[in-house]
Motif scaffolding. Sequence first.
Motif, PDB file in Angstrom:
ATOM      1  N   THR A   3      -3.408 -14.280 -14.644  1.00 21.36           N
ATOM      2  CA  THR A   3      -2.074 -14.531 -15.180  1.00 21.36           C
ATOM      3  C   THR A   3      -1.130 -13.473 -14.652  1.00 21.36           C
ATOM      4  OG1 THR A   3      -2.612 -13.218 -17.124  1.00 21.36           O
ATOM      5  CG2 THR A   3      -2.910 -15.601 -17.297  1.00 21.36           C
ATOM      6  N   ILE A   4       0.122 -13.824 -14.517  1.00 17.39           N
ATOM      7  CA  ILE A   4       1.070 -12.912 -13.892  1.00 17.39           C
ATOM      8  C   ILE A   4       1.373 -11.721 -14.810  1.00 17.39           C
ATOM      9  CG2 ILE A   4       3.256 -13.881 -14.715  1.00 17.39           C
ATOM     10  CD1 ILE A   4       2.474 -13.038 -11.118  1.00 17.39           C
ATOM     11  N   VAL A   5       1.517 -10.546 -14.221  1.00 17.15           N
ATOM     12  CA  VAL A   5       1.940  -9.398 -15.015  1.00 17.15           C
ATOM     13  C   VAL A   5       3.409  -9.564 -15.365  1.00 17.15           C
ATOM     14  CG1 VAL A   5       0.279  -7.833 -13.982  1.00 17.15           C
ATOM     15  CG2 VAL A   5       2.526  -8.056 -12.976  1.00 17.15           C
ATOM     16  N   ASP A  37       4.188 -19.360   2.391  1.00 19.04           N
ATOM     17  CA  ASP A  37       3.995 -20.739   1.929  1.00 19.04           C
ATOM     18  C   ASP A  37       2.928 -20.817   0.840  1.00 19.04           C
ATOM     19  OD1 ASP A  37       5.926 -21.642   3.668  1.00 19.04           O
ATOM     20  OD2 ASP A  37       4.508 -22.332   5.192  1.00 19.04           O
ATOM     21  N   TRP A  38       1.836 -20.061   1.015  1.00 16.12           N
ATOM     22  CA  TRP A  38       0.780 -20.064  -0.004  1.00 16.12           C
ATOM     23  C   TRP A  38       1.332 -19.550  -1.333  1.00 16.12           C
ATOM     24  CZ3 TRP A  38      -4.980 -18.926   1.236  1.00 16.12           C
ATOM     25  CH2 TRP A  38      -5.408 -19.716   2.300  1.00 16.12           C
ATOM     26  N   ILE A  39       2.164 -18.527  -1.290  1.00 17.18           N
ATOM     27  CA  ILE A  39       2.757 -17.990  -2.517  1.00 17.18           C
ATOM     28  C   ILE A  39       3.614 -19.047  -3.192  1.00 17.18           C
ATOM     29  CG2 ILE A  39       4.388 -16.291  -3.453  1.00 17.18           C
ATOM     30  CD1 ILE A  39       3.485 -14.459  -1.100  1.00 17.18           C
ATOM     31  N   ARG A  40       4.467 -19.695  -2.418  1.00 13.40           N
ATOM     32  CA  ARG A  40       5.408 -20.668  -2.971  1.00 13.40           C
ATOM     33  C   ARG A  40       4.699 -21.909  -3.527  1.00 13.40           C
ATOM     34  NH1 ARG A  40       9.124 -17.815  -4.875  1.00 13.40           N
ATOM     35  NH2 ARG A  40      10.838 -17.194  -3.529  1.00 13.40           N
ATOM     36  N   LYS A  41       3.492 -22.178  -3.054  1.00 13.20           N
ATOM     37  CA  LYS A  41       2.739 -23.335  -3.544  1.00 13.20           C
ATOM     38  C   LYS A  41       1.813 -22.988  -4.706  1.00 13.20           C
ATOM     39  CE  LYS A  41       2.802 -25.696   0.925  1.00 13.20           C
ATOM     40  NZ  LYS A  41       1.995 -26.082   2.124  1.00 13.20           N
ATOM     41  N   ASP A  42       1.617 -21.694  -4.950  1.00 15.23           N
ATOM     42  CA  ASP A  42       0.726 -21.282  -6.028  1.00 15.23           C
ATOM     43  C   ASP A  42       1.420 -21.506  -7.369  1.00 15.23           C
ATOM     44  OD1 ASP A  42      -1.858 -19.474  -6.611  1.00 15.23           O
ATOM     45  OD2 ASP A  42      -0.240 -18.869  -7.959  1.00 15.23           O
ATOM     46  N   ASN A  47       6.579 -18.063  -8.917  1.00 13.40           N
ATOM     47  CA  ASN A  47       7.683 -17.548  -9.725  1.00 13.40           C
ATOM     48  C   ASN A  47       7.999 -16.077  -9.465  1.00 13.40           C
ATOM     49  OD1 ASN A  47       8.059 -20.016 -11.176  1.00 13.40           O
ATOM     50  ND2 ASN A  47       6.175 -19.550 -12.302  1.00 13.40           N
ATOM     51  N   ILE A  48       7.212 -15.450  -8.601  1.00 12.23           N
ATOM     52  CA  ILE A  48       7.467 -14.034  -8.279  1.00 12.23           C
ATOM     53  C   ILE A  48       8.764 -13.915  -7.486  1.00 12.23           C
ATOM     54  CG2 ILE A  48       6.658 -12.224  -6.736  1.00 12.23           C
ATOM     55  CD1 ILE A  48       4.497 -11.925  -8.318  1.00 12.23           C
TER      56      ILE A  48
END
Length: 304
Positions: A3-5, A37-42, A47-48
């Motif tokens: 989960t995101i910090v 791209d991997w970040i934006r699809k995760d 949301n980072i």
Amino acid sequence: MYTIVKKSNAVLFYSPYYNLDLGRHVFPAQKYSYIYDWIRKDPILKNIQILAPERAKMEDLELVHRPEYLDDLFSYEHSFRTMNSELPLSRSIVESFLYGVGGTVEAMEKTSEFQFCFNLGGGYHHSMPDHAEGFCYLNDVAIATRLFLLQNPGKKVLIADLDLHQGNGNSFIFQDDSDVFTFSIHQGNIYPKKEDSDLDIALAPGTGDEEYLRVLDESLAIIESKFLPDIIFYLAGADPYMDDSLGELKLSLDGLIARDTKIRDFSIKHNVSTVIVTAGGYANHPEDTVKIHFNSIKVFCSKD
């Protein structure tokens, strides 16, 4: 599962200028767009906050690099100062390095607001003050370190380089600087010609997860006893991977995650902000390099 910090703990930097079309070159210079791209699809990491850096300023480059070298670089001259690079020399390549340096500098500046500042580029650790080396024309971590010390007199910097290759540029640049502690774990019998870091660990070919992580634990304990930094620059190279084309270390994907986690936990333990850069990675399957860098982002931008 992760989960995101809380949002204030992590920020990323990326520019399309990081990417280069080098054809069949061993350096996968399109990897940055794939990581993005991997970040934006995760479903969580998308949301980072991702910021676009500006080009590095000439006055910042001059904190590390000699004027005559910069003259050759910006005139795209194949001189004895630029000839040791293993990349072509062109306007687009120099622009890419300027944005990569800008990303690391701006990540450093954001450490006043965020604990972990991740540049999807950078890690050009072979570049010397007066010449290029390897795949490195400008030394982003050295430049950002000098700027940090200029802006924060009396503060201390740890450069933790866990790339496959020793960061000889940083080791050389900061050999006589007591405010900077250079630390490198690398394969000992390959490029580059070694310089003296404050703590060098040269590993034998075939070193795997267990030995590597043991050595890392011991090294962090040594650093802790000698030098407590105010900021950390972490070069999270993907090339200690067991299927890297340029090396013979044998870290698994899980081993590399454990490596990153130990640096993260050291940062949290001492409440030290950390700039992370991607540095090298030359896996035989390029998607493995992207996955390793993506995993590093998850380690520093998420919690169990």
